[in-house]
Design a protein around this motif. Structure first.
Motif, PDB file in Angstrom:
ATOM      1  N   ALA A   9      -3.735  20.673   1.767  1.00  0.00           N
ATOM      2  CA  ALA A   9      -5.057  21.299   1.753  1.00  0.00           C
ATOM      3  C   ALA A   9      -5.953  20.739   0.657  1.00  0.00           C
ATOM      4  CB  ALA A   9      -4.906  22.811   1.577  1.00  0.00           C
ATOM      5  N   LYS A  10      -5.367  20.121  -0.372  1.00  0.00           N
ATOM      6  CA  LYS A  10      -6.171  19.595  -1.475  1.00  0.00           C
ATOM      7  C   LYS A  10      -6.747  18.207  -1.182  1.00  0.00           C
ATOM      8  CE  LYS A  10      -4.134  22.091  -5.380  1.00  0.00           C
ATOM      9  NZ  LYS A  10      -3.452  23.127  -4.604  1.00  0.00           N
ATOM     10  N   ALA A  11      -6.195  17.519  -0.211  1.00  0.00           N
ATOM     11  CA  ALA A  11      -6.623  16.150   0.067  1.00  0.00           C
ATOM     12  C   ALA A  11      -7.971  16.129   0.778  1.00  0.00           C
ATOM     13  CB  ALA A  11      -5.579  15.430   0.917  1.00  0.00           C
ATOM     14  N   LEU A  12      -8.828  15.202   0.386  1.00  0.00           N
ATOM     15  CA  LEU A  12     -10.153  15.066   0.977  1.00  0.00           C
ATOM     16  C   LEU A  12     -10.222  13.948   2.017  1.00  0.00           C
ATOM     17  CD1 LEU A  12     -12.392  15.504  -2.205  1.00  0.00           C
ATOM     18  CD2 LEU A  12     -11.695  17.229  -0.531  1.00  0.00           C
ATOM     19  N   GLY A  13      -9.120  13.253   2.232  1.00  0.00           N
ATOM     20  CA  GLY A  13      -9.112  12.173   3.204  1.00  0.00           C
ATOM     21  C   GLY A  13      -7.771  12.059   3.897  1.00  0.00           C
ATOM     22  N   GLU A  14      -7.750  11.450   5.066  1.00  0.00           N
ATOM     23  CA  GLU A  14      -6.509  11.218   5.809  1.00  0.00           C
ATOM     24  C   GLU A  14      -5.915   9.904   5.318  1.00  0.00           C
ATOM     25  OE1 GLU A  14      -3.681  12.133   7.058  1.00  0.00           O
ATOM     26  OE2 GLU A  14      -4.900  13.517   8.236  1.00  0.00           O
ATOM     27  N   THR A  15      -5.275   9.956   4.173  1.00  0.00           N
ATOM     28  CA  THR A  15      -4.878   8.748   3.447  1.00  0.00           C
ATOM     29  C   THR A  15      -3.828   7.922   4.180  1.00  0.00           C
ATOM     30  OG1 THR A  15      -3.357  10.138   2.181  1.00  0.00           O
ATOM     31  CG2 THR A  15      -5.482   9.648   1.172  1.00  0.00           C
ATOM     32  N   LEU A  61      -7.545   4.065  -4.814  1.00  0.00           N
ATOM     33  CA  LEU A  61      -8.678   4.559  -4.036  1.00  0.00           C
ATOM     34  C   LEU A  61      -8.571   6.081  -3.988  1.00  0.00           C
ATOM     35  CD1 LEU A  61      -8.754   1.947  -1.141  1.00  0.00           C
ATOM     36  CD2 LEU A  61     -10.508   2.284  -2.885  1.00  0.00           C
ATOM     37  N   LEU A  62      -9.552   6.757  -4.584  1.00  0.00           N
ATOM     38  CA  LEU A  62      -9.579   8.211  -4.654  1.00  0.00           C
ATOM     39  C   LEU A  62     -10.558   8.737  -3.607  1.00  0.00           C
ATOM     40  CD1 LEU A  62      -9.023  10.970  -6.027  1.00  0.00           C
ATOM     41  CD2 LEU A  62     -10.826  10.398  -7.674  1.00  0.00           C
ATOM     42  N   ILE A 111       0.831  -1.197   0.000  1.00  0.00           N
ATOM     43  CA  ILE A 111       0.000   0.000   0.000  1.00  0.00           C
ATOM     44  C   ILE A 111       0.870   1.253   0.000  1.00  0.00           C
ATOM     45  CG2 ILE A 111      -1.699   1.336   1.304  1.00  0.00           C
ATOM     46  CD1 ILE A 111      -2.934  -1.156   2.247  1.00  0.00           C
ATOM     47  N   SER A 112       0.503   2.209  -0.868  1.00  0.00           N
ATOM     48  CA  SER A 112       1.114   3.537  -0.842  1.00  0.00           C
ATOM     49  C   SER A 112       0.017   4.566  -0.638  1.00  0.00           C
ATOM     50  CB  SER A 112       1.875   3.811  -2.144  1.00  0.00           C
ATOM     51  OG  SER A 112       0.998   3.779  -3.255  1.00  0.00           O
ATOM     52  N   ALA A 113       0.403   5.733  -0.163  1.00  0.00           N
ATOM     53  CA  ALA A 113      -0.581   6.782   0.099  1.00  0.00           C
ATOM     54  C   ALA A 113       0.085   8.137  -0.018  1.00  0.00           C
ATOM     55  CB  ALA A 113      -1.189   6.616   1.497  1.00  0.00           C
ATOM     56  N   LEU A 166      -3.676   4.944  -2.234  1.00  0.00           N
ATOM     57  CA  LEU A 166      -4.707   5.837  -1.723  1.00  0.00           C
ATOM     58  C   LEU A 166      -4.286   7.270  -2.027  1.00  0.00           C
ATOM     59  CD1 LEU A 166      -4.879   3.182   0.116  1.00  0.00           C
ATOM     60  CD2 LEU A 166      -6.143   4.640   1.707  1.00  0.00           C
ATOM     61  N   THR A 167      -5.145   8.012  -2.699  1.00  0.00           N
ATOM     62  CA  THR A 167      -4.823   9.391  -3.027  1.00  0.00           C
ATOM     63  C   THR A 167      -5.944  10.311  -2.570  1.00  0.00           C
ATOM     64  OG1 THR A 167      -4.238  10.942  -4.812  1.00  0.00           O
ATOM     65  CG2 THR A 167      -5.750   9.155  -5.394  1.00  0.00           C
ATOM     66  N   GLY A 168      -5.559  11.443  -2.006  1.00  0.00           N
ATOM     67  CA  GLY A 168      -6.538  12.368  -1.470  1.00  0.00           C
ATOM     68  C   GLY A 168      -7.195  13.257  -2.495  1.00  0.00           C
TER      69      GLY A 168
END
Length: 443
Positions: A353-359, A397-398, A343-345, A380-382
């Motif tokens: 600030a652009k990320a929508l999740g705590e990846t 996973l976006l 897994i990478s994130a 996993l990308t925010g």
């Protein structure tokens, strides 16, 4: 490069030129503080330099060090002492004295360059010449901080999927070493535009860079943008070099070897060892520990890889178990079967600030949910930029909102992340879907 520190007058106080891309001299603000990127020559980091990076991260930042997907390091969470940080890193030999010369040091090699039993040639001498050309030619300092070159010598351990503005790949023609090349792509995807003898490799790089700067407008900072208005054939025709373009060259394709980048790696003499910090993040203790193992059991160096991992070279077989035990004890992943190794994130919403999740945190949770049927690599990308991975992962996973993601599977027939297979999924739902056999996911 001189090893004396910068004086107060010499040290950087402003960004050397407009760019959102961090560098050694350009400390870019993020939600968790400043980011300083250390561009390593061919990914090479000496043990003493690793200690210097660890000390700088503790003294001037929050102690977070990241391995990047182009074989570099970056320090996150930097406070106000920018000058002192840059001074410390320059004193350790981790950058050129000129800010503009640092921006263009974007040359990717295999982390086993010069040590891989499958290599067709040792890429390091030519790589040194290319880096000297980039650093020492003021005209080339006009290139974007993202403009990148790859030199592939046929190694078994090689990243062949990251796109580059110019790529060169070793090939043998009539028992002689040549360099096939392409633009705005990667060795695995082509197309091959021609080849030159190995001894003309530096001249080819110079000609490509000069022609790019002649033709590109300020809005065309990358090769792919220029090729939208200038065909690759016309670009190559204007290089002023004798380019070989016969069927044997144009039909050549770089075949991957699917080598693992974790665990024991073969060398002509001795062994190398690939290890990875979970999700690409190193603590100062991890970096110091790896440097100590490299000093005591290897050749005193580390090599950063485009898989956000480290490679220790020239270990003796009888020391491998000892090295792995020591590195595992400080939190580094040493085996491909470890869940977090799959897994990478990206940085996630705590740092971007652009990320929508705590990846980063979500990746740890997801790792515990994945079974043996899941894809070998999940990212996993925010946000859609997918900063932490330069190529498309088998599964992406976006983030849509905190803790909820859209699931994509890589599909060569579709652009972007590939085929959308699930929307607004919780981590439990995503884990269950990823554990399904691929034929069910593709239904």
């Amino acid at each position: 490069m001189p090893d004396t520190p910068l004086t107060q007058a010499e040290a950087p106080t402003v960004i050397p030129r407009p760019s959102a891309c961090p560098g050694l001299w350009r400390i870019v603000s993020a939600r968790d503080g400043g980011i300083c990127r250390i561009k390593l020559p061919g990914g090479l980091l000496l043990a003493d330099q690793a200690d210097a990076v660890a000390a700088a991260a503790e003294r001037f930042a929050g102690g977070v060090i990241e391995a990047t997907n182009r074989g570099n390091l970056q320090i996150r969470g930097i406070g106000s002492e920018h000058r002192a940080l840059v001074d410390t890193l320059l004193a350790a030999g981790l950058g050129p004295r000129e800010a503009a010369g640092d921006d263009v040091r974007n040359l990717m090699l295999s982390p086993l360059a010069g040590h891989d039993p499958l290599m067709l040639l040792d890429a390091r001498p030519l790589a040194g010449q290319i880096l000297e050309l980039l650093e020492g030619t003021p005209r080339f300092h006009q290139l974007s901080a993202k403009f990148a070159v790859q030199l592939d010598a046929g190694e078994g351990l090689a990243m062949l999927e990251h796109p580059h503005d110019l790529w060169l790949s070793a090939v043998r023609l009539e028992q002689q070493p040549w360099l096939a090349f392409g633009l705005a792509g990667c060795p695995s995807g082509g197309p091959v535009l021609g080849a030159v003898p190995l001894e003309q490799g530096l001249a080819l790089v110079r000609a490509v860079l000069e022609r790019f700067l002649e033709l590109a407008t300020p809005a065309q900072s990358r090769m792919r943008q220029l090729l939208e208005v200038c065909s690759a054939t016309d670009f190559v025709a204007g290089l002023g070099l004798d380019i070989r373009r016969d069927p044997a060259v144009l039909a050549w394709r770089r075949e991957p070897h699917h080598a693992s980048w974790l665990g024991q790696l073969p060398q002509p003499h001795g062994l190398a060892l690939g290890v990875a910090p979970p999700q690409g993040r190193l603590t100062p203790a991890m970096l110091r520990g790896a440097a100590q193992v490299a000093r005591e059991l290897g050749d005193g160096s580390l090599r950063l890889s485009p898989w956000q991992s480290l490679v220790l070279t020239n270990l003796q077989a009888q020391h491998i178990d000892q090295a792995q035990a020591g590195l595992s004890a400080i939190g580094l992943l040493c085996h491909a079967h470890e869940p977090l190794a799959r897994i990478s994130a990206c940085t996630g919403s705590s740092g971007c600030a652009k990320a929508l999740g705590e990846t980063k945190a979500d990746a740890v949770t997801l790792a515990a949910l994945l079974g043996p049927g899941a894809p070998a690599s999940v990212h996993l990308t925010g946000c859609p930029r997918s900063c932490a991975v330069a190529h498309v992962a088998p599964a992406t996973l976006l983030a849509r909102s905190p803790g909820r993601y859209d699931l994509y599977l890589r599909d060569a027939r579709q652009p972007g992340f590939g085929a959308l297979r699930g929307t607004d999924l919780t981590l439990n739902e995503a884990g269950a879907m990823l554990d399904l056999p691929t034929e069910h996911l593709n239904d």
